[in-house]
Design an enzyme around this catalytic site. Structure first.
Site, PDB file in Angstrom:
ATOM      1  N   CYS A 120     -21.339   6.337-111.143  1.00  0.00           N
ATOM      2  CA  CYS A 120     -20.681   6.022-112.238  1.00  0.00           C
ATOM      3  C   CYS A 120     -18.925   6.154-112.324  1.00  0.00           C
ATOM      4  CB  CYS A 120     -21.241   6.674-113.600  1.00  0.00           C
ATOM      5  SG  CYS A 120     -20.556   8.280-113.567  1.00  0.00           S
ATOM      6  N   CYS A 169     -21.517  14.427-114.502  1.00  0.00           N
ATOM      7  CA  CYS A 169     -20.929  13.818-113.186  1.00  0.00           C
ATOM      8  C   CYS A 169     -20.131  14.783-112.500  1.00  0.00           C
ATOM      9  CB  CYS A 169     -20.196  12.450-113.728  1.00  0.00           C
ATOM     10  SG  CYS A 169     -21.246  11.582-115.135  1.00  0.00           S
ATOM     11  N   CYS A 190     -29.193  11.106-112.814  1.00  0.00           N
ATOM     12  CA  CYS A 190     -28.980   9.517-112.815  1.00  0.00           C
ATOM     13  C   CYS A 190     -28.921   8.771-111.527  1.00  0.00           C
ATOM     14  CB  CYS A 190     -27.503   9.249-113.334  1.00  0.00           C
ATOM     15  SG  CYS A 190     -26.290   9.883-112.195  1.00  0.00           S
ATOM     16  N   ASP A 206     -26.915   8.959-108.968  1.00  0.00           N
ATOM     17  CA  ASP A 206     -25.818   8.700-108.180  1.00  0.00           C
ATOM     18  C   ASP A 206     -25.776   9.437-107.091  1.00  0.00           C
ATOM     19  OD1 ASP A 206     -25.460   6.744-110.178  1.00  0.00           O
ATOM     20  OD2 ASP A 206     -23.698   7.602-111.179  1.00  0.00           O
TER      21      ASP A 206
HETATM   22 FE1  FES Z   1     -24.266   9.463-112.526  1.00  0.00          FE
HETATM   23 FE2  FES Z   1     -22.071   9.824-113.803  1.00  0.00          FE
HETATM   24  S1  FES Z   1     -23.904   8.623-114.587  1.00  0.00           S
HETATM   25  S2  FES Z   1     -22.745  10.772-111.742  1.00  0.00           S
END
Ligand code: FES
Length: 149
Positions: free
Chosen positions: A61, A105, A36, A38
């Site tokens: 997130c 995540c 994602c 992140d």
């Molecule tokens: Fe990226 Fe949760 S959607 S760490």
């Protein structure tokens, strides 16, 4: 039930513990989630092989924030060795579970702990973890294939 997240997840998401940076950190690890994009950064302060303090910064997130918060809670007060045993599963369980599609995540939290410890070990012993061959290969079992529970 009011949605996919446990009360614990919501609690750690809305008031995360140990947010921020440590100026005098002994180890800093930054990891990114390829799924994602992140990013999570974790700081640890180590005294006599015990993680006495830790902070994190997560650009990610809600589940990533909640798992970072729980992960820092879990490793604080643990020895470096014990902290390395904290898996993404343990973090997710401590939060009362995560929806399956958010389990990746929690992998970010486990990897951030390992990256921070790796940095600490490199600084103190000159030799880091062999992250590529870590015993946590089950990471990648959490693709949404509907296998476990
Ligand atoms: Fe990226 Fe949760 S959607 S760490």
């Amino acid at each position: 039930m009011k949605g996919p997240y446990s009360d614990k997840v919501m609690e750690h998401f809305s008031s995360p513990h140990n947010v921020g940076e440590l100026d005098d950190a002994d180890g800093v690890g930054e990891v990114g989630n390829p799924a994602c994009g992140d990013i999570m950064k974790m700081y640890i302060k180590v005294e006599d092989d015990v993680i006495v303090d830790t902070r994190f910064k997560t650009f990610g997130c809600g589940a990533a924030i909640a798992t970072s918060s729980m992960a820092t809670d879990l490793i604080k007060g643990k020895s470096v060795e014990e902290a390395l045993q904290v898996t993404n599963k343990a973090v997710a369980e401590a939060l009362g579970g995560l929806p399956k599609q958010k389990l990746h995540c929690s992998v970010l939290a486990e990897e951030a702990i390992q990256a921070a410890i790796d940095d600490y070990l490199k600084k103190t012993t000159g030799k880091g973890l062999d992250l590529k061959q870590s015993s946590h290969d089950h990471h990648h079992d959490h693709e949404p294939e509907g296998d476990d529970e």
